[in-house]
Enzyme design. Sequence first.
Site, short mmCIF file in Angstrom:
data_model
loop_
_atom_site.label_atom_id
_atom_site.label_comp_id
_atom_site.label_asym_id
_atom_site.label_seq_id
_atom_site.Cartn_x
_atom_site.Cartn_y
_atom_site.Cartn_z
N ASN A 34 -3.26 8.12 2.82
CA ASN A 34 -4.32 8.84 3.53
C ASN A 34 -4.63 10.22 2.95
O ASN A 34 -5.78 10.62 2.87
CB ASN A 34 -4.00 8.92 5.03
CG ASN A 34 -2.68 9.58 5.31
OD1 ASN A 34 -1.76 9.53 4.49
ND2 ASN A 34 -2.56 10.19 6.45
N GLU A 85 8.59 10.53 8.16
CA GLU A 85 7.40 11.03 8.86
C GLU A 85 6.51 9.83 9.11
O GLU A 85 5.93 9.29 8.18
CB GLU A 85 6.64 12.03 7.99
CG GLU A 85 7.43 13.26 7.62
CD GLU A 85 7.80 14.10 8.82
OE1 GLU A 85 7.10 14.02 9.85
OE2 GLU A 85 8.80 14.84 8.73
N CYS A 141 -2.35 11.35 10.27
CA CYS A 141 -1.38 11.07 11.33
C CYS A 141 -1.49 12.08 12.46
O CYS A 141 -0.99 11.85 13.55
CB CYS A 141 0.02 11.01 10.77
SG CYS A 141 0.43 12.45 9.78
N GLU A 167 9.94 18.41 7.76
CA GLU A 167 9.56 18.91 6.44
C GLU A 167 9.05 20.34 6.62
O GLU A 167 8.98 20.85 7.71
CB GLU A 167 8.48 18.02 5.83
CG GLU A 167 8.92 16.57 5.70
CD GLU A 167 7.90 15.71 4.95
OE1 GLU A 167 6.81 15.47 5.49
OE2 GLU A 167 8.22 15.28 3.82
O1 TXE Z 1 1.64 1.98 5.15
P1 TXE Z 1 3.08 1.73 4.55
P2 TXE Z 1 0.39 1.01 5.17
C1 TXE Z 1 0.16 3.91 9.42
C2 TXE Z 1 -1.23 3.47 9.80
C3 TXE Z 1 -1.45 2.32 8.93
C4 TXE Z 1 -0.08 1.69 8.89
C5 TXE Z 1 0.21 0.82 7.73
O2 TXE Z 1 -1.25 3.06 11.14
O3 TXE Z 1 -2.41 1.44 9.41
O4 TXE Z 1 0.78 2.80 8.88
O5 TXE Z 1 -0.22 1.43 6.56
C6 TXE Z 1 5.57 2.14 0.78
N1 TXE Z 1 10.21 -0.02 0.83
N2 TXE Z 1 0.18 4.98 8.45
O6 TXE Z 1 0.79 -0.42 5.28
O7 TXE Z 1 3.25 0.32 4.19
C7 TXE Z 1 4.14 1.87 0.37
O8 TXE Z 1 4.10 1.29 -0.91
C8 TXE Z 1 9.82 1.16 0.33
C9 TXE Z 1 0.53 6.26 8.94
O9 TXE Z 1 -0.46 1.35 4.05
O10 TXE Z 1 4.04 2.36 5.47
C10 TXE Z 1 3.54 3.25 0.43
O11 TXE Z 1 3.87 4.00 -0.73
N3 TXE Z 1 8.56 1.61 0.40
C11 TXE Z 1 0.91 7.17 7.87
C12 TXE Z 1 4.25 3.86 1.66
O12 TXE Z 1 5.42 3.07 1.84
C13 TXE Z 1 7.65 0.83 1.03
C14 TXE Z 1 0.10 7.12 6.63
C15 TXE Z 1 3.45 3.83 2.94
O13 TXE Z 1 2.98 2.52 3.17
C16 TXE Z 1 8.02 -0.41 1.57
C17 TXE Z 1 -0.17 5.75 6.23
C18 TXE Z 1 9.37 -0.83 1.45
N4 TXE Z 1 9.81 -2.00 1.93
C19 TXE Z 1 -0.15 4.76 7.16
N5 TXE Z 1 6.92 -0.96 2.13
C20 TXE Z 1 1.17 8.58 8.28
N6 TXE Z 1 2.19 8.78 9.10
O14 TXE Z 1 0.52 9.51 7.85
C21 TXE Z 1 5.90 -0.09 1.93
N7 TXE Z 1 6.34 0.99 1.24
#
Ligand code: TXE
Length: 479
Positions: free
Chosen positions: A150, A248, A282, A460
């Site tokens: 994001n 986070e 977020c 953080e």
């Molecule tokens: O996030 P992911 P996604 C929320 C938001 C969104 C949902 C899913 O609701 O719709 O999360 O988003 C890495 N081991 N937020 O699926 O999967 C991945 O490659 C290690 C809130 O895109 O959590 C990426 O680099 N790493 C949030 C990172 O995790 C892993 C911002 C985030 O991806 C992994 C984004 C694994 N097994 C989405 N699986 C906020 N808090 O700001 C994934 N990743």
Amino acid sequence: MNIKNYINGQYENPINKEWIDNYCPANGEVYGKIPNSSKADVENAYNAAQSAFPSWSQTTFEARSRILIKISELLEANLQRFAEAESKDNGKPISLAKTVDIPRAASNFRFFGNAITQFASESHESVGHNAMNYTLRQPIGVVGCISPWNLPLYLFTWKIAPAIAAGNCLVAKPSEVTPMTAYLLGEICNEAGLPKGVLNIVHGLGTTTGQAIIEHPDIKAISFTGGTITGAHIAKVAAPMFKKLSLELGGKNPNIIFADCDYNDMLETTVRSSFSNQGQICLCGSRIFVETSIYKKFKKDFVEKVKKLKVGHPSDESTNIGALVSKTHLEKVLNYIEIAKNENGIILCGGEQVIVKDFENGYYLEPTVIEVSNDECRINQEEVFGPVVTIMPFNNEDEVLQMANKVKYGLSATLWTNDLKRTMRMSSQIQAGIIWVNTWMMRDLRTPFGGVKASGIGREGGFEALRFFTEAKNVCIKF
Ligand code: TXE
């Protein structure tokens, strides 16, 4: 173009030669390839980091500071290029990338470049025992940083800058959805004189590359920002290996509006806190609670303003709302709008996909305001992470406090009131890591940043980040 991994100061193709498509959200077209790095690439990155560690951990803080500040200056000098890359990769308006994302990434490096020169540990004189205790704050070793899509460079650098400043070496992975600016950062780090191996950037899917980082036996700490489900998975893998963890995660933040607030200021800011970055922050205040006496007026004024927001191509300077980050994400958000309708939510404006002329396959969505009557409905409880907010009235402080806290998340909250006693009461009772009163997303990088409940663990920012990225060691000397 093909993005490459940045390992030991050099750009490398993935060993398995596996690539993932990189999409441009503004037109839905593939415009590049990203490595889907395997365990072997992560191992190479780890080895580079491990080799760099003895020397980097002994580098003076003045030298580390100089390099970090140089990176910050180079980012500022390349603002336009980085902002264009971020906007193209993520779909966010260029105006936002230029004024928020890239300047903040530069600030992250400058801030931690300065902070490390002021970071100190404690000493405790054990009077009566003839002993002196002091605390060493030593770098951890090789640490892993994983960031989301994001605010791509903004959040990536928010982790890597303090980790580097504290003397660690890194294996870092940006989101596979938005890899571009992290890829470009490697060049800048080389130009700034960051020794090779201190920062290694591997690209790929969470389930392959990310997974290889979190389960690596010698990566001793993981700093992660992303979805709550992913965070829980990371904790499950990393906790039994006794890795240090900072998570986070998501939010479903209340924006609580009392009748005694500065109305115009509140209205302007509420439009921003609802829809900045297409609502994909977020910290967005996605649940708006308004005191009954001004509810009708607010509803009319807010909807009027939201309807004026311009949805358009991200590179158009007049665009307020760009494209959502991906097709999958657009579908997820649209599905939530359907869920809301089925729960008797009333769509006051928006709710539909937008077809932007010449970019018909882009992932555009109208900013959407939904009136709900039950705060426990799914649209009011689950993280949508898009340009969708709910509004509902409340009668008194106790009622709104209950509703504010009745979600599994606890990241941030916004409070609009001019009553000091109420501010103090509510700020202490709202379950969240960050409370903004009469403002939103006003950031001072020295403050602790993070959430409670399902919004994560750890903080953080400022010295909290430097504490996370160091190991405290107590030395007790009897004399
Ligand atoms: O996030 P992911 P996604 C929320 C938001 C969104 C949902 C899913 O609701 O719709 O999360 O988003 C890495 N081991 N937020 O699926 O999967 C991945 O490659 C290690 C809130 O895109 O959590 C990426 O680099 N790493 C949030 C990172 O995790 C892993 C911002 C985030 O991806 C992994 C984004 C694994 N097994 C989405 N699986 C906020 N808090 O700001 C994934 N990743």
